[in-house]
Design an enzyme around this catalytic site. Structure first.
Site, PDB file in Angstrom:
ATOM      1  N   ASN A  12       0.873  -1.176   0.000  1.00  0.00           N
ATOM      2  CA  ASN A  12       0.000   0.000   0.000  1.00  0.00           C
ATOM      3  C   ASN A  12       0.911   1.227   0.000  1.00  0.00           C
ATOM      4  O   ASN A  12       1.444   1.601   1.037  1.00  0.00           O
ATOM      5  CB  ASN A  12      -0.910  -0.011   1.239  1.00  0.00           C
ATOM      6  CG  ASN A  12      -1.779   1.236   1.302  1.00  0.00           C
ATOM      7  OD1 ASN A  12      -1.817   2.035   0.362  1.00  0.00           O
ATOM      8  ND2 ASN A  12      -2.489   1.401   2.418  1.00  0.00           N
ATOM      9  N   TRP A  13       1.075   1.806  -1.176  1.00  0.00           N
ATOM     10  CA  TRP A  13       2.002   2.948  -1.294  1.00  0.00           C
ATOM     11  C   TRP A  13       1.413   4.225  -0.716  1.00  0.00           C
ATOM     12  O   TRP A  13       2.110   5.238  -0.640  1.00  0.00           O
ATOM     13  CB  TRP A  13       2.370   3.169  -2.762  1.00  0.00           C
ATOM     14  CG  TRP A  13       3.306   2.136  -3.331  1.00  0.00           C
ATOM     15  CD1 TRP A  13       3.847   1.069  -2.676  1.00  0.00           C
ATOM     16  CD2 TRP A  13       3.819   2.086  -4.663  1.00  0.00           C
ATOM     17  NE1 TRP A  13       4.663   0.351  -3.525  1.00  0.00           N
ATOM     18  CE2 TRP A  13       4.659   0.963  -4.754  1.00  0.00           C
ATOM     19  CE3 TRP A  13       3.643   2.877  -5.801  1.00  0.00           C
ATOM     20  CZ2 TRP A  13       5.332   0.608  -5.923  1.00  0.00           C
ATOM     21  CZ3 TRP A  13       4.309   2.528  -6.974  1.00  0.00           C
ATOM     22  CH2 TRP A  13       5.145   1.408  -7.036  1.00  0.00           C
ATOM     23  N   LYS A  14       0.120   4.184  -0.378  1.00  0.00           N
ATOM     24  CA  LYS A  14      -0.552   5.398   0.142  1.00  0.00           C
ATOM     25  C   LYS A  14      -0.313   6.558  -0.834  1.00  0.00           C
ATOM     26  O   LYS A  14      -0.345   6.336  -2.045  1.00  0.00           O
ATOM     27  CB  LYS A  14      -0.090   5.682   1.565  1.00  0.00           C
ATOM     28  CG  LYS A  14      -0.261   4.435   2.463  1.00  0.00           C
ATOM     29  CD  LYS A  14      -0.077   4.672   3.922  1.00  0.00           C
ATOM     30  CE  LYS A  14      -0.295   3.374   4.699  1.00  0.00           C
ATOM     31  NZ  LYS A  14      -0.182   3.513   6.136  1.00  0.00           N
ATOM     32  N   HIS A  99      -9.714   1.229   4.645  1.00  0.00           N
ATOM     33  CA  HIS A  99      -8.451   1.489   5.342  1.00  0.00           C
ATOM     34  C   HIS A  99      -8.681   2.515   6.449  1.00  0.00           C
ATOM     35  O   HIS A  99      -9.460   3.454   6.280  1.00  0.00           O
ATOM     36  CB  HIS A  99      -7.389   1.992   4.356  1.00  0.00           C
ATOM     37  CG  HIS A  99      -6.018   1.978   4.947  1.00  0.00           C
ATOM     38  ND1 HIS A  99      -5.585   2.969   5.811  1.00  0.00           N
ATOM     39  CD2 HIS A  99      -5.007   1.094   4.845  1.00  0.00           C
ATOM     40  CE1 HIS A  99      -4.347   2.668   6.206  1.00  0.00           C
ATOM     41  NE2 HIS A  99      -3.979   1.541   5.631  1.00  0.00           N
ATOM     42  N   GLU A 101      -7.034   4.940   7.418  1.00  0.00           N
ATOM     43  CA  GLU A 101      -6.737   6.334   7.060  1.00  0.00           C
ATOM     44  C   GLU A 101      -7.905   6.959   6.294  1.00  0.00           C
ATOM     45  O   GLU A 101      -8.077   8.180   6.315  1.00  0.00           O
ATOM     46  CB  GLU A 101      -5.421   6.404   6.268  1.00  0.00           C
ATOM     47  CG  GLU A 101      -4.236   6.200   7.208  1.00  0.00           C
ATOM     48  CD  GLU A 101      -2.988   5.630   6.551  1.00  0.00           C
ATOM     49  OE1 GLU A 101      -2.885   5.647   5.316  1.00  0.00           O
ATOM     50  OE2 GLU A 101      -2.115   5.146   7.295  1.00  0.00           O
ATOM     51  N   GLU A 169      -5.525  -4.616  10.621  1.00  0.00           N
ATOM     52  CA  GLU A 169      -4.549  -3.529  10.795  1.00  0.00           C
ATOM     53  C   GLU A 169      -4.912  -2.726  12.044  1.00  0.00           C
ATOM     54  O   GLU A 169      -5.699  -1.765  11.962  1.00  0.00           O
ATOM     55  CB  GLU A 169      -4.577  -2.586   9.587  1.00  0.00           C
ATOM     56  CG  GLU A 169      -4.085  -3.192   8.310  1.00  0.00           C
ATOM     57  CD  GLU A 169      -3.440  -2.142   7.397  1.00  0.00           C
ATOM     58  OE1 GLU A 169      -2.319  -2.371   6.949  1.00  0.00           O
ATOM     59  OE2 GLU A 169      -4.052  -1.084   7.165  1.00  0.00           O
ATOM     60  N   GLY A 175       2.450   2.619  11.098  1.00  0.00           N
ATOM     61  CA  GLY A 175       3.317   3.773  10.873  1.00  0.00           C
ATOM     62  C   GLY A 175       4.532   3.902  11.773  1.00  0.00           C
ATOM     63  O   GLY A 175       5.073   4.985  11.936  1.00  0.00           O
ATOM     64  N   SER A 217       3.279  -1.582  10.723  1.00  0.00           N
ATOM     65  CA  SER A 217       4.715  -1.590  11.027  1.00  0.00           C
ATOM     66  C   SER A 217       5.408  -2.902  10.663  1.00  0.00           C
ATOM     67  O   SER A 217       6.267  -3.395  11.406  1.00  0.00           O
ATOM     68  CB  SER A 217       4.955  -1.239  12.504  1.00  0.00           C
ATOM     69  OG  SER A 217       4.435   0.050  12.773  1.00  0.00           O
ATOM     70  N   GLY A 238       2.890  -0.838   4.443  1.00  0.00           N
ATOM     71  CA  GLY A 238       2.857   0.575   4.082  1.00  0.00           C
ATOM     72  C   GLY A 238       4.260   1.108   3.854  1.00  0.00           C
ATOM     73  O   GLY A 238       4.864   0.908   2.788  1.00  0.00           O
ATOM     74  N   GLY A 239       4.821   1.763   4.855  1.00  0.00           N
ATOM     75  CA  GLY A 239       6.105   2.450   4.744  1.00  0.00           C
ATOM     76  C   GLY A 239       7.212   1.638   4.086  1.00  0.00           C
ATOM     77  O   GLY A 239       7.917   2.129   3.195  1.00  0.00           O
TER      78      GLY A 239
HETATM   79  P1  13P Z   1       2.853   0.793   7.829  1.00  0.00           P
HETATM   80  O1  13P Z   1       3.404  -0.495   7.250  1.00  0.00           O
HETATM   81  O2  13P Z   1       3.588   2.004   7.378  1.00  0.00           O
HETATM   82  O3  13P Z   1       2.677   0.694   9.309  1.00  0.00           O
HETATM   83  O4  13P Z   1       1.386   0.956   7.207  1.00  0.00           O
HETATM   84  C1  13P Z   1       0.484  -0.073   7.355  1.00  0.00           C
HETATM   85  C2  13P Z   1      -0.685   0.223   6.515  1.00  0.00           C
HETATM   86  O5  13P Z   1      -1.466   1.108   6.823  1.00  0.00           O
HETATM   87  C3  13P Z   1      -0.848  -0.566   5.284  1.00  0.00           C
HETATM   88  O6  13P Z   1      -2.118  -0.426   4.751  1.00  0.00           O
END
Ligand code: 13P
Length: 259
Positions: A12-14, A99, A101, A169, A175, A217, A238-239
């Site tokens: 998930n590149w956001k 999600h 977010e 999640e 994060g 994470s 994510g990150g």
């Molecule tokens: P991180 O891996 O940055 O914690 O993000 C998780 C996430 O929200 C994936 O959808």
């Protein structure tokens, strides 16, 4: 016949990276690792802006594409929205829905449900995200997770179960660096409960086969424990999915594990 995958690593590149060149570079590095996997599907969910460019580079072996969100209507006067039909038209097969977010921006369980049903109707596989914002000793977060699942999956049919993945999640675990992630034992407990809740909702044993992913994470350092002890079918990253070498390592570790 399409290969059936047991393990998934989803990027998930956001809202990253900032330009198409960087997206192509990152994707190319990920693809090199993904094609070497034996039994893992790598799903890349870039910003929609880059989706067309990336899908044109090729739907290689072990690679699929996903959107990070979709709208519930097919077309019309909905400024700024993208429909599942459009996503499917860009050769993406997956859609992340619900999600945290997006929920933080006002998406309710009812909206999530409308999106889930629209995505399924259009032949997308849904990666449905659920997760509590905090854990309490009394376990009310488990009721919260149950409600999120129930409401998001209202009116989804048994037949559509094969188009669903659940991503657990926990919001508090998102994060950070590897230490912030949920303890693998606690992930395992939630995996068991998710399957129980799905069985209660759908009343078929196929509910127990729905893949459950963990996100929050994830990093190369905690990948093995999260998958082996957490007993998940894969990870939503994510990150670390923006750092090619780390994401490739995560794919390699997941692929090497026997579930
Ligand atoms: P991180 O891996 O940055 O914690 O993000 C998780 C996430 O929200 C994936 O959808």
């Amino acid at each position: 016949m399409a290969k059936v995958y047991k393990k998934f690593v989803v990027a998930n590149w956001k809202m990253n990276p900032l330009d198409a060149d960087s997206a192509v570079k990152l994707f190319s590095a990920i693809r090199e690792q993904a094609v070497r996997a034996r039994e893992t599907l790598v799903v890349v969910a870039p910003p929609l802006l880059f989706l067309n460019t990336l899908t044109r580079l090729g739907n290689d072996k072990n690679i699929s594409f996903g959107a990070q969100n979709c709208f519930w209507e097919e077309k019309g006067a909905y400024t700024g929205e993208i429909s599942p039909t459009m996503i499917k038209g860009m050769s993406a097969d997956y859609c992340i829905v619900g999600h945290s977010e997006r929920r933080a921006l006002g998406e309710t369980n009812e909206m999530v449900n409308r999106k889930v049903r629209a995505a399924l109707r259009n032949g997308l596989t849904v990666i449905l995200c659920i997760g509590e914002s905090e854990r309490d000793a009394e376990g009310t977060y488990l009721e919260f997770l149950e409600r999120e699942l129930h409401e998001a999956l209202a009116s989804v049919t048994k037949k559509q179960l094969s188009q669903i993945l659940i991503a657990y999640e926990p919001i508090w675990a998102i994060g950070g660096s590897a230490e912030r992630s949920c303890a693998p034992r606690d992930v395992h407990e939630v995996v068991i409960l998710i399957h129980k809740f799905l069985k209660d909702i759908f009343r078929v044993s196929a509910a127990l086969e729905v893949p459950v992913l963990y996100g929050g994470s994830v990093a190369p350092e905690n990948t093995e424990k999260l998958v082996r002890e957490g007993r998940v079918n894969g990870l939503l990253v994510g990150g670390q999915s923006l750092i090619a070498a780390n994401f490739c390592k995560i794919i390699e570790i997941v692929d090497s594990l026997v579930l």
